[in-house]
Write a protein that holds these residues in place. Sequence first.
Motif, PDB file in Angstrom:
ATOM      1  N   ASP A 263       0.710  -1.172  -0.121  1.00  0.00           N
ATOM      2  CA  ASP A 263      -0.103   0.035  -0.047  1.00  0.00           C
ATOM      3  C   ASP A 263       0.925   1.207  -0.030  1.00  0.00           C
ATOM      4  O   ASP A 263       0.375   2.316  -0.735  1.00  0.00           O
ATOM      5  CB  ASP A 263      -0.910   0.135   1.349  1.00  0.00           C
ATOM      6  CG  ASP A 263      -1.891  -0.920   1.218  1.00  0.00           C
ATOM      7  OD1 ASP A 263      -2.172  -1.626   0.155  1.00  0.00           O
ATOM      8  OD2 ASP A 263      -2.735  -1.127   2.252  1.00  0.00           O
ATOM      9  N   LYS A 285      -5.884   3.111   0.840  1.00  0.00           N
ATOM     10  CA  LYS A 285      -6.195   1.799   1.507  1.00  0.00           C
ATOM     11  C   LYS A 285      -6.509   0.834   0.676  1.00  0.00           C
ATOM     12  O   LYS A 285      -6.912   0.800  -0.287  1.00  0.00           O
ATOM     13  CB  LYS A 285      -7.565   2.143   2.051  1.00  0.00           C
ATOM     14  CG  LYS A 285      -8.294   1.478   3.323  1.00  0.00           C
ATOM     15  CD  LYS A 285      -7.591   1.405   4.468  1.00  0.00           C
ATOM     16  CE  LYS A 285      -7.957   0.632   5.607  1.00  0.00           C
ATOM     17  NZ  LYS A 285      -9.297   1.275   6.250  1.00  0.00           N
ATOM     18  N   HIS A 286      -6.025  -0.523   1.000  1.00  0.00           N
ATOM     19  CA  HIS A 286      -5.898  -1.493   0.072  1.00  0.00           C
ATOM     20  C   HIS A 286      -5.484  -1.299  -1.370  1.00  0.00           C
ATOM     21  O   HIS A 286      -6.200  -1.747  -2.321  1.00  0.00           O
ATOM     22  CB  HIS A 286      -7.366  -2.114   0.047  1.00  0.00           C
ATOM     23  CG  HIS A 286      -7.770  -2.817   1.336  1.00  0.00           C
ATOM     24  ND1 HIS A 286      -7.046  -3.472   2.294  1.00  0.00           N
ATOM     25  CD2 HIS A 286      -8.791  -2.139   2.207  1.00  0.00           C
ATOM     26  CE1 HIS A 286      -7.626  -3.744   3.304  1.00  0.00           C
ATOM     27  NE2 HIS A 286      -8.663  -3.012   3.307  1.00  0.00           N
ATOM     28  N   CYS A 290      -8.348   6.815  -1.377  1.00  0.00           N
ATOM     29  CA  CYS A 290      -9.458   7.085  -0.792  1.00  0.00           C
ATOM     30  C   CYS A 290      -9.461   8.611  -0.957  1.00  0.00           C
ATOM     31  O   CYS A 290     -10.678   9.181  -0.315  1.00  0.00           O
ATOM     32  CB  CYS A 290      -9.812   6.330   0.481  1.00  0.00           C
ATOM     33  SG  CYS A 290      -8.508   6.458   1.808  1.00  0.00           S
ATOM     34  N   SER A 312     -12.741   5.713   5.069  1.00  0.00           N
ATOM     35  CA  SER A 312     -11.706   4.629   4.555  1.00  0.00           C
ATOM     36  C   SER A 312     -10.491   5.076   4.949  1.00  0.00           C
ATOM     37  O   SER A 312      -9.579   4.253   4.763  1.00  0.00           O
ATOM     38  CB  SER A 312     -11.970   4.632   2.923  1.00  0.00           C
ATOM     39  OG  SER A 312     -13.262   3.996   2.673  1.00  0.00           O
ATOM     40  N   GLY A 316      -5.156   3.911   7.369  1.00  0.00           N
ATOM     41  CA  GLY A 316      -4.449   4.037   5.742  1.00  0.00           C
ATOM     42  C   GLY A 316      -3.428   4.374   5.936  1.00  0.00           C
ATOM     43  O   GLY A 316      -2.648   4.729   6.606  1.00  0.00           O
ATOM     44  N   THR A 337      -3.539   6.217  11.651  1.00  0.00           N
ATOM     45  CA  THR A 337      -2.706   6.056  10.206  1.00  0.00           C
ATOM     46  C   THR A 337      -1.683   4.907  10.501  1.00  0.00           C
ATOM     47  O   THR A 337      -1.037   4.833  11.454  1.00  0.00           O
ATOM     48  CB  THR A 337      -2.039   7.429   9.936  1.00  0.00           C
ATOM     49  OG1 THR A 337      -3.184   8.388   9.737  1.00  0.00           O
ATOM     50  CG2 THR A 337      -1.638   7.125   8.382  1.00  0.00           C
TER      51      THR A 337
END
Length: 534
Positions: A263, A285-286, A290, A312, A316, A337
């Motif tokens: 990420d 995110k992922h 976002c 989201s 992140g 975070t």
Amino acid sequence: MKVSTAETPDRIVPKRALLSVSDKTGLVDFARALSAAGVEILTTGGSKAELEAAGVPVIEVASVTDFPEIMDGRVKTLHPKIHGGLLAVRGEPSHAAAMDEHGIAGIDILCVNLYPFEQTVARGAGAAETVENIDIGGPAMIRAAAKNHGYVTVLVEPADYGDVLAAIAEPGGIPFALRRRLAAKAFSRTAAYDAAVSAWFTADAGGESGDFFAAGGRLAEALRYGENPHQWARFYRTTEQRSGVATARQLQGKALSYNNINDTDAAFELVSEFGDAAAAVAIIKHANPCGVATGASLAEAYAKALACDPVSAFGGIVALSGELDAEAAAKIVEVFTEVIIAPSASDEAAAIVASKKNLRLLVTGGLADPAAAGLAVRSVAGGLLVQSRDNGRVTAGDLRVVTKRAPTPAELADLLFAFRVAKHVKSNAIVYAKDGATVGIGAGQMSRVDSSRIAARKAEDAAAAARVSGRLTEGAVVASDAFFPFADGLEAAVAAGATAVIQPGGSMRDDEVIAAADAAGLAMVFTGMRHFRH
């Protein structure tokens, strides 16, 4: 080729070693300990000079081969008395007879680390110097010793000196398990070395891989697990000189996980697209953004990026285009975070981040060049997919206005911004943007119209979270990573309140999509370049 039936000994007490290294770290102490254990030491060139200066008794390889080093050292160990000593199967009668006939003595330990090719490339040396740092004799000896690990112990770096010395001190000497482990490491080292050489030649020839593809790297970190706890994972660094997570220095926080690394790389690659902006921030995110924004300061850009999808953003990754300052750091730590990555961080900002002991702070020393060439590699069952990095970029001069209305200057700026972001969103990708910030992102859907609807819905949720009346997408522009195959995706954008569209074009139904845009009064531009990201 005859297969030997000689029984491999479990332990071996070494009698003779060949030490020839470019990295002299720990060499003298290692050689002294070997000599004290009764091991005769053969050596070459610079290693010989260093050991003799330290008073360690050595035998020069040239006196064993009865042949001098020639061609500026290019030829010194490529000789039957060296390779015979490494490859001989001690328990094989025919090998023993050949050793006796030709006066070949066995070599029980080989310690070789290779010419510093990777380091030479990294410092930007010229072609002639780089070629001279391609080791030939070293890999040949390492492979010979590793092949014959039933009888020979091979070391390719100082980190293993201690294990070998400890084994020598044990009754019976060096065990087979250690010899085999070091052989596996040796073959991995020569493979990674050859991969680095191959990559250099390939880049010099234009960067497109041919009939064979080699990949290799050096272990940076053994990770706790992979994407899931039942998967093991390792992080390797390659020879590519590119600012990012692989070259970053971690100032604080717990170790990065597999998902963190993936990420964080996605976040930093995205924010590097905006190195020409005053300040840019990407929240990931992922592996999907976002929230992305530019602003007059990093704190302003972060606040705009966070507003796109504050839900989201929890847990992140935050990437910044410039030095993390105290104002931005104070805002970021208000939200849970996982990682912050930036080219640098002020002392005040680092102190603020330090209040969150698990929050990782990485500094890279610079941004990645989004236009630089490179490779992207992905595994499939039984193979590798290799492609050039997506370094395509679209400028205002590349755009073709296809609708009756052209975009306004403000819309044009947001269109280019949104298309840069869309390049880093999993396909199918839809990005709404306004005033240099994303206001809705739809990612990874099987249908482009679904991505359009999801992006609009995310924008509605963000407006509700901020207690803002109306839709964030009202008056925004929209970017699509690939063409709209049908007008329905565009119609979803119209319903969300978009006023301008940027897309590659090229659909069989472009005329239908253009007509829908004209009917709604939208401005639409074609880029001629798509950015699928799977």
